[in-house]
Design a protein around this motif. Sequence first.
Motif, mmCIF file in Angstrom:
data_model
loop_
_atom_site.group_PDB
_atom_site.id
_atom_site.type_symbol
_atom_site.label_atom_id
_atom_site.label_comp_id
_atom_site.label_asym_id
_atom_site.label_seq_id
_atom_site.Cartn_x
_atom_site.Cartn_y
_atom_site.Cartn_z
ATOM 1 N N ARG A 22 -7.871 -17.797 2.514
ATOM 2 C CA ARG A 22 -8.757 -18.452 2.602
ATOM 3 C C ARG A 22 -10.426 -17.717 2.153
ATOM 4 N NH1 ARG A 22 -7.722 -19.648 7.825
ATOM 5 N NH2 ARG A 22 -5.492 -20.726 7.817
ATOM 6 N N THR A 23 -10.207 -16.506 2.769
ATOM 7 C CA THR A 23 -11.611 -15.800 2.295
ATOM 8 C C THR A 23 -11.562 -15.138 1.013
ATOM 9 O OG1 THR A 23 -10.444 -13.689 3.466
ATOM 10 C CG2 THR A 23 -11.749 -14.915 4.998
ATOM 11 N N LEU A 24 -10.285 -14.885 0.487
ATOM 12 C CA LEU A 24 -10.331 -14.145 -0.947
ATOM 13 C C LEU A 24 -10.345 -15.285 -2.109
ATOM 14 C CD1 LEU A 24 -8.058 -11.135 -0.094
ATOM 15 C CD2 LEU A 24 -10.583 -11.142 -0.278
ATOM 16 N N HIS A 25 -10.011 -16.407 -1.662
ATOM 17 C CA HIS A 25 -9.890 -17.379 -2.894
ATOM 18 C C HIS A 25 -11.216 -17.482 -3.820
ATOM 19 C CE1 HIS A 25 -9.031 -21.109 -5.119
ATOM 20 N NE2 HIS A 25 -7.661 -20.576 -4.902
ATOM 21 N N PRO A 26 -11.124 -17.597 -5.054
ATOM 22 C CA PRO A 26 -12.161 -17.629 -5.991
ATOM 23 C C PRO A 26 -13.255 -18.936 -5.511
ATOM 24 C CG PRO A 26 -10.392 -17.021 -7.356
ATOM 25 C CD PRO A 26 -9.938 -17.520 -5.719
ATOM 26 N N ASP A 27 -12.499 -19.975 -4.936
ATOM 27 C CA ASP A 27 -13.331 -21.116 -4.947
ATOM 28 C C ASP A 27 -14.092 -21.127 -3.398
ATOM 29 O OD1 ASP A 27 -12.468 -22.189 -7.077
ATOM 30 O OD2 ASP A 27 -10.879 -23.360 -6.375
ATOM 31 N N SER A 28 -13.741 -20.115 -2.590
ATOM 32 C CA SER A 28 -14.313 -19.894 -1.374
ATOM 33 C C SER A 28 -15.760 -19.470 -1.483
ATOM 34 C CB SER A 28 -13.559 -19.084 -0.390
ATOM 35 O OG SER A 28 -13.563 -17.795 -0.831
ATOM 36 N N GLN A 29 -16.115 -18.694 -2.294
ATOM 37 C CA GLN A 29 -17.572 -18.331 -2.581
ATOM 38 C C GLN A 29 -17.936 -18.165 -4.037
ATOM 39 O OE1 GLN A 29 -17.572 -14.406 -0.583
ATOM 40 N NE2 GLN A 29 -17.296 -15.528 1.791
ATOM 41 N N PRO A 30 -18.144 -19.222 -4.467
ATOM 42 C CA PRO A 30 -18.430 -19.373 -6.190
ATOM 43 C C PRO A 30 -19.430 -18.441 -6.526
ATOM 44 C CG PRO A 30 -19.034 -21.607 -5.316
ATOM 45 C CD PRO A 30 -18.293 -20.469 -3.933
ATOM 46 N N ASP A 31 -20.582 -18.147 -5.578
ATOM 47 C CA ASP A 31 -21.767 -17.559 -6.069
ATOM 48 C C ASP A 31 -21.411 -15.908 -6.247
ATOM 49 O OD1 ASP A 31 -21.336 -17.556 -3.589
ATOM 50 O OD2 ASP A 31 -23.493 -17.246 -3.247
ATOM 51 N N GLN A 32 -20.431 -15.306 -5.756
ATOM 52 C CA GLN A 32 -20.141 -13.985 -5.933
ATOM 53 C C GLN A 32 -19.230 -13.774 -6.743
ATOM 54 O OE1 GLN A 32 -18.822 -12.815 -1.844
ATOM 55 N NE2 GLN A 32 -20.748 -12.948 -0.915
ATOM 56 N N PRO A 33 -19.078 -12.421 -7.423
ATOM 57 C CA PRO A 33 -18.260 -12.073 -8.687
ATOM 58 C C PRO A 33 -16.726 -12.325 -8.101
ATOM 59 C CG PRO A 33 -19.217 -10.166 -8.049
ATOM 60 C CD PRO A 33 -19.816 -11.218 -7.191
ATOM 61 N N ALA A 34 -16.036 -12.721 -9.061
ATOM 62 C CA ALA A 34 -14.486 -13.147 -8.517
ATOM 63 C C ALA A 34 -13.560 -12.007 -8.954
ATOM 64 C CB ALA A 34 -14.126 -14.492 -9.255
ATOM 65 N N ALA A 35 -13.964 -11.162 -9.928
ATOM 66 C CA ALA A 35 -12.732 -10.037 -10.195
ATOM 67 C C ALA A 35 -12.443 -9.077 -8.997
ATOM 68 C CB ALA A 35 -13.779 -9.294 -11.266
ATOM 69 N N PRO A 36 -13.290 -8.378 -8.084
ATOM 70 C CA PRO A 36 -12.714 -7.804 -7.234
ATOM 71 C C PRO A 36 -11.787 -8.491 -6.142
ATOM 72 C CG PRO A 36 -15.048 -7.429 -7.324
ATOM 73 C CD PRO A 36 -14.839 -8.587 -8.279
ATOM 74 N N ARG A 37 -12.427 -9.651 -5.618
ATOM 75 C CA ARG A 37 -11.505 -10.399 -4.784
ATOM 76 C C ARG A 37 -10.305 -10.932 -5.492
ATOM 77 N NH1 ARG A 37 -16.006 -14.794 -2.937
ATOM 78 N NH2 ARG A 37 -15.045 -15.631 -4.919
ATOM 79 N N GLN A 38 -10.444 -11.384 -6.752
ATOM 80 C CA GLN A 38 -8.858 -11.902 -7.394
ATOM 81 C C GLN A 38 -8.101 -10.400 -7.623
ATOM 82 O OE1 GLN A 38 -8.282 -14.626 -8.416
ATOM 83 N NE2 GLN A 38 -6.223 -14.043 -8.828
ATOM 84 N N GLU A 39 -8.719 -9.256 -7.582
ATOM 85 C CA GLU A 39 -7.401 -8.194 -7.589
ATOM 86 C C GLU A 39 -6.982 -7.920 -6.100
ATOM 87 O OE1 GLU A 39 -9.668 -4.639 -8.778
ATOM 88 O OE2 GLU A 39 -9.968 -5.521 -10.780
ATOM 89 N N ARG A 40 -7.756 -8.222 -4.988
ATOM 90 C CA ARG A 40 -7.344 -8.119 -3.688
ATOM 91 C C ARG A 40 -6.437 -9.138 -3.458
ATOM 92 N NH1 ARG A 40 -6.015 -6.321 0.997
ATOM 93 N NH2 ARG A 40 -7.187 -6.680 2.909
ATOM 94 N N LEU A 41 -6.832 -10.344 -4.081
ATOM 95 C CA LEU A 41 -5.973 -11.641 -3.683
ATOM 96 C C LEU A 41 -4.510 -11.417 -4.092
ATOM 97 C CD1 LEU A 41 -5.864 -14.471 -2.497
ATOM 98 C CD2 LEU A 41 -6.537 -15.194 -4.519
ATOM 99 N N ASP A 42 -4.454 -10.828 -5.327
ATOM 100 C CA ASP A 42 -3.247 -10.647 -6.249
ATOM 101 C C ASP A 42 -2.261 -9.499 -5.275
ATOM 102 O OD1 ASP A 42 -3.793 -12.403 -8.098
ATOM 103 O OD2 ASP A 42 -4.538 -10.582 -9.547
ATOM 104 N N GLU A 43 -3.050 -8.526 -4.776
ATOM 105 C CA GLU A 43 -2.355 -7.661 -4.005
ATOM 106 C C GLU A 43 -1.841 -8.127 -2.590
ATOM 107 O OE1 GLU A 43 -5.400 -4.511 -3.166
ATOM 108 O OE2 GLU A 43 -5.152 -3.538 -5.062
#
Length: 119
Positions: A22-43
């Motif tokens: 819920r916190t790391l999904h790209p749609d949860s905070q669209p105004d922040q860059p998604a690349a670091p969160r996407q890497e963490r989400l994959d982990e």
Amino acid sequence: MLGVEPTASAVQITSAFRKLVRTLHPDSQPDQPAAPRQERLDEVVAACATLRDPRRRAEYDAKRTRTAAARRPKEPHAARVGVRWANGYAVVSLGVRLRPAVPTAPLRVGPVRIERFLK
């Protein structure tokens, strides 16, 4: 990775996984860059997949146990014996800590006197 204990149940793993998704999904905070969160989400997704599969979790636990055992300090193989004289007595130190397999009461020893034969 998920923030759960090593002995966590499947329910605890699922709860932690859902909270992180819920916190790391790209749609949860669209105004922040998604690349670091996407890497963490994959982990997080990979960690959850490992912990949910019984075979992969057993392999992970075995590897974690071996790694922890390798980090523990090694016990000495041979005792280092030291002898010194103090006030007519020989003081012997072994330099080895012995740990009993079962906790026991402390060993009580009386004084030991060694007579000097050299005069």
